[in-house]
Write a protein that holds these residues in place. Structure first.
Motif, PDB file in Angstrom:
ATOM      1  N   HIS A  38     -52.190  67.793 -21.194  1.00  0.00           N
ATOM      2  CA  HIS A  38     -53.446  68.097 -21.862  1.00  0.00           C
ATOM      3  C   HIS A  38     -54.097  69.259 -21.123  1.00  0.00           C
ATOM      4  O   HIS A  38     -54.071  69.316 -19.884  1.00  0.00           O
ATOM      5  CB  HIS A  38     -54.373  66.886 -21.875  1.00  0.00           C
ATOM      6  N   THR A  39     -54.662  70.200 -21.861  1.00  0.00           N
ATOM      7  CA  THR A  39     -55.305  71.368 -21.265  1.00  0.00           C
ATOM      8  C   THR A  39     -56.794  71.360 -21.560  1.00  0.00           C
ATOM      9  O   THR A  39     -57.223  70.968 -22.649  1.00  0.00           O
ATOM     10  CB  THR A  39     -54.689  72.682 -21.785  1.00  0.00           C
ATOM     11  N   LEU A  40     -57.577  71.799 -20.573  1.00  0.00           N
ATOM     12  CA  LEU A  40     -59.025  71.864 -20.712  1.00  0.00           C
ATOM     13  C   LEU A  40     -59.509  73.195 -20.162  1.00  0.00           C
ATOM     14  O   LEU A  40     -58.920  73.737 -19.223  1.00  0.00           O
ATOM     15  CB  LEU A  40     -59.721  70.724 -19.962  1.00  0.00           C
TER      16      LEU A  40
ATOM     17  N   SER B  56     -58.244  73.135 -16.409  1.00  0.00           N
ATOM     18  CA  SER B  56     -57.573  71.949 -15.865  1.00  0.00           C
ATOM     19  C   SER B  56     -56.336  71.639 -16.698  1.00  0.00           C
ATOM     20  O   SER B  56     -56.358  71.751 -17.930  1.00  0.00           O
ATOM     21  CB  SER B  56     -58.500  70.728 -15.883  1.00  0.00           C
ATOM     22  N   ILE B  57     -55.273  71.249 -16.012  1.00  0.00           N
ATOM     23  CA  ILE B  57     -54.057  70.748 -16.648  1.00  0.00           C
ATOM     24  C   ILE B  57     -53.967  69.286 -16.236  1.00  0.00           C
ATOM     25  O   ILE B  57     -53.792  68.980 -15.050  1.00  0.00           O
ATOM     26  CB  ILE B  57     -52.804  71.520 -16.182  1.00  0.00           C
ATOM     27  N   ALA B  58     -54.098  68.376 -17.193  1.00  0.00           N
ATOM     28  CA  ALA B  58     -54.292  66.964 -16.862  1.00  0.00           C
ATOM     29  C   ALA B  58     -53.292  66.057 -17.560  1.00  0.00           C
ATOM     30  O   ALA B  58     -52.692  66.421 -18.578  1.00  0.00           O
ATOM     31  CB  ALA B  58     -55.714  66.536 -17.242  1.00  0.00           C
ATOM     32  N   ARG B  59     -53.146  64.861 -16.998  1.00  0.00           N
ATOM     33  CA  ARG B  59     -52.382  63.809 -17.675  1.00  0.00           C
ATOM     34  C   ARG B  59     -53.151  63.411 -18.936  1.00  0.00           C
ATOM     35  O   ARG B  59     -54.386  63.380 -18.942  1.00  0.00           O
ATOM     36  CB  ARG B  59     -52.218  62.595 -16.769  1.00  0.00           C
ATOM     37  N   PRO B  60     -52.444  63.081 -20.013  1.00  0.00           N
ATOM     38  CA  PRO B  60     -53.127  62.747 -21.264  1.00  0.00           C
ATOM     39  C   PRO B  60     -54.177  61.651 -21.125  1.00  0.00           C
ATOM     40  O   PRO B  60     -55.273  61.760 -21.692  1.00  0.00           O
ATOM     41  CB  PRO B  60     -51.980  62.315 -22.182  1.00  0.00           C
ATOM     42  N   GLU B  61     -53.867  60.601 -20.361  1.00  0.00           N
ATOM     43  CA  GLU B  61     -54.807  59.479 -20.262  1.00  0.00           C
ATOM     44  C   GLU B  61     -56.040  59.806 -19.415  1.00  0.00           C
ATOM     45  O   GLU B  61     -57.009  59.050 -19.392  1.00  0.00           O
ATOM     46  CB  GLU B  61     -54.105  58.238 -19.687  1.00  0.00           C
ATOM     47  N   GLU B  62     -56.011  60.961 -18.717  1.00  0.00           N
ATOM     48  CA  GLU B  62     -57.117  61.325 -17.840  1.00  0.00           C
ATOM     49  C   GLU B  62     -57.939  62.495 -18.370  1.00  0.00           C
ATOM     50  O   GLU B  62     -58.929  62.894 -17.745  1.00  0.00           O
ATOM     51  CB  GLU B  62     -56.577  61.682 -16.446  1.00  0.00           C
ATOM     52  N   SER B  63     -57.567  63.037 -19.516  1.00  0.00           N
ATOM     53  CA  SER B  63     -58.223  64.276 -19.955  1.00  0.00           C
ATOM     54  C   SER B  63     -59.667  64.050 -20.386  1.00  0.00           C
ATOM     55  O   SER B  63     -60.509  64.940 -20.209  1.00  0.00           O
ATOM     56  CB  SER B  63     -57.425  64.943 -21.083  1.00  0.00           C
ATOM     57  N   ASP B  64     -60.002  62.887 -20.929  1.00  0.00           N
ATOM     58  CA  ASP B  64     -61.401  62.631 -21.303  1.00  0.00           C
ATOM     59  C   ASP B  64     -62.294  62.633 -20.067  1.00  0.00           C
ATOM     60  O   ASP B  64     -63.375  63.241 -20.066  1.00  0.00           O
ATOM     61  CB  ASP B  64     -61.523  61.292 -22.035  1.00  0.00           C
TER      62      ASP B  64
END
Length: 474
Positions: free
Chosen positions: A430-432, A338-346
């Motif tokens: 943010h990467t997951l 997943s490639i996410a916005r920083p505030e949504e990565s959690d």
């Protein structure tokens, strides 16, 4: 890569956190010395650039007035020499600082428990109840060897230790697991099915953190960078013409230029050997899809899944799990990225882990979810959950998936950014990544948990459509 501001503005605090949480010793004195010289050289470089520009303008003005410009031109030449040396040193310093930065692991999230190794990990939950058997449990090697479906001896003849040949219904069951996982993530979980290269360049591995630190765990292959065919033909012709003319000429005077030209042409005729690497996981190519790019806010989060071969040298793991398919040089995995916005990565991290858990739940495999401590996390991760599946033959849980939030650590190494609509400026994404899940270990778990007293294996209900509706193999 850590935020440069942490190293430049809070070096001592950052070094202390790295030591406390990761056991990593940052050479503060060396970093400070290099950074101080970089600042000084960079300042001097800028001064020289400005001075050269000023003097160059003065030369033009002096020429317009008919004045002697020789002194000014001599001064500019001297400035140019110093500037060239200054720029070269600045590049060296930046390279040394980058090398240090690339070797620094990510900082753990505040929610990660402190600890030295796996003994300090925290169990979050258990799902399912391990089956009670009324017969002697066999491990996956015994179950697979009975009909010759799991063959390590032939694989060793073909490739060496830690490879396996699968045959017949067991090979089909292995394929069914991969197809089931891929279909689940693509259709129910909203990940885009992606097919990626199995060979990647060094930049891709630097981006996700495998290089430079973990090169010994990778399979490196020579890569021939061939010259364009038309260019090659032209070079060959020019080299032949020069070589034919050389014997009739003297080796002094103008011919020295021809000799140098011939040497240069012959160098170009050599194919330049570089290296590529077999992927250790499809996390590498999937995550690097956004390398050196800016993702638009409307496209976030990007969710991708891939089923691929994975290759690991397993350096330093001699004697560990050498029996059967637990630890192989070549294995298959269905990966989630997943490639996410920083505030949504959690939240994305929890969602991704839930998607991996769904695989085990639908297969009816008991497992536990573990939050890794600071000392057991991977190099690039800021927070990691491991899923461990129950293996009856070992009477314990073994890792089958690892789901990590890497924050902006990989993004900074890759220059992967998104355009924040609040600021209008590019910022690190943010990467997951997570296993959704390891196919070989899922096969082991199915074989052992669904084994019957006669050595046959029941096929889990969700896999039967992929198995011609077979209910049992063996």
């Amino acid at each position: 890569m850590l935020d440069p501001n942490l190293l430049r503005g809070h070096l001592a605090d950052t070094a202390a956190r790295l030591k406390q949480t990761r056991g990593f010793d940052l050479d503060v004195a060396t970093f400070e010395r290099l950074e101080a010289e970089r600042k000084a050289i960079q300042g001097r470089t800028q001064e020289l650039q400005n001075l050269r520009n000023t003097r160059s303008k003065a030369i033009g003005q002096a020429k317009a007035k008919g004045e002697d410009v020789a002194p000014l031109m001599a001064e500019v030449a001297g400035i140019g020499d110093e500037l060239k040396a200054s720029e070269a040193r600045l590049d060296e310093l930046r390279g040394e600082l980058e090398a240090i930065s690339l070797a620094i692991p990510n900082l753990p999230d505040a929610s990660v428990p402190a600890g030295a190794d796996e003994k300090d990990n925290q169990e979050v939950l258990r799902w399912g109840t391990p089956r009670r058997f009324d017969f002697t449990v066999k491990d996956h090697v015994e179950l697979g060897a009975r009909d010759g479906w799991l063959d390590g001896d032939t694989a060793a003849k073909l490739s060496g230790a830690r490879f396996t040949v699968l045959r017949g219904p067991l090979a089909r069951l292995h394929r069914a697991l991969a197809q089931f996982m891929l279909d689940l993530h693509a259709t129910e979980h909203g990940y885009e099915e992606t097919n990626v290269p199995l060979i990647v360049n060094p930049d891709s591995l630097r981006g996700t953190g495998q290089l430079p630190k973990f090169e010994e765990d990778l399979f490196r292959i020579p890569w021939e960078m061939a010259i364009d065919e038309h260019r090659l033909t032209a070079i060959q012709s020019a080299a032949a013409d020069l070589a034919q003319a050389l014997p009739t000429c003297s080796s002094e005077g103008p011919l020295s230029d021809d000799l140098m030209a011939l040497a240069a042409l012959r160098e170009q005729l050599k194919l330049s050997t570089r290296y590529r690497y077999l992927i250790p996981t499809s996390e590498v190519p999937l995550t690097n899809i956004v390398r050196d790019s800016i993702v638009e806010d409307a496209d976030m989060p990007l969710r991708m899944t891939a089923h691929s071969m994975c290759f690991r040298a397993e350096a330093g793991s001699h004697g560990r799990d050498t029996r059967g398919m637990i630890r192989q040089h070549q294995f298959e995995k269905v990966e989630l990225v997943s490639i996410a916005r920083p505030e949504e990565s959690d939240a994305e991290h929890e969602r991704m882990t839930g998607c991996a858990e769904a695989v085990l739940q639908k297969l009816g495999l008991p497992y536990r979810k573990v939050l890794l401590c600071t000392g057991d996390m991977g190099f690039s991760a800021t927070k990691t959950y491991d899923l461990e599946v129950w293996l009856p033959s070992q009477d314990t849980y073994r890792e089958i998936s690892s789901c990590s939030n890497c924050g902006d650590f990989q993004a900074r190494r890759m220059q992967a950014r998104w355009r924040n609509p609040a600021t209008g400026k590019p910022e690190p994404v943010h990467t997951l990544n997570g296993s959704g899940v390891a196919v070989g270990r899922a096969l082991i778990a199915v074989m052992e948990n669904y084994q019957q007293a006669d050595g046959s294996i029941e096929v889990p209900a969700v896999l039967r459509p992929y198995m011609g509706n077979q209910e049992r193999i063996g």
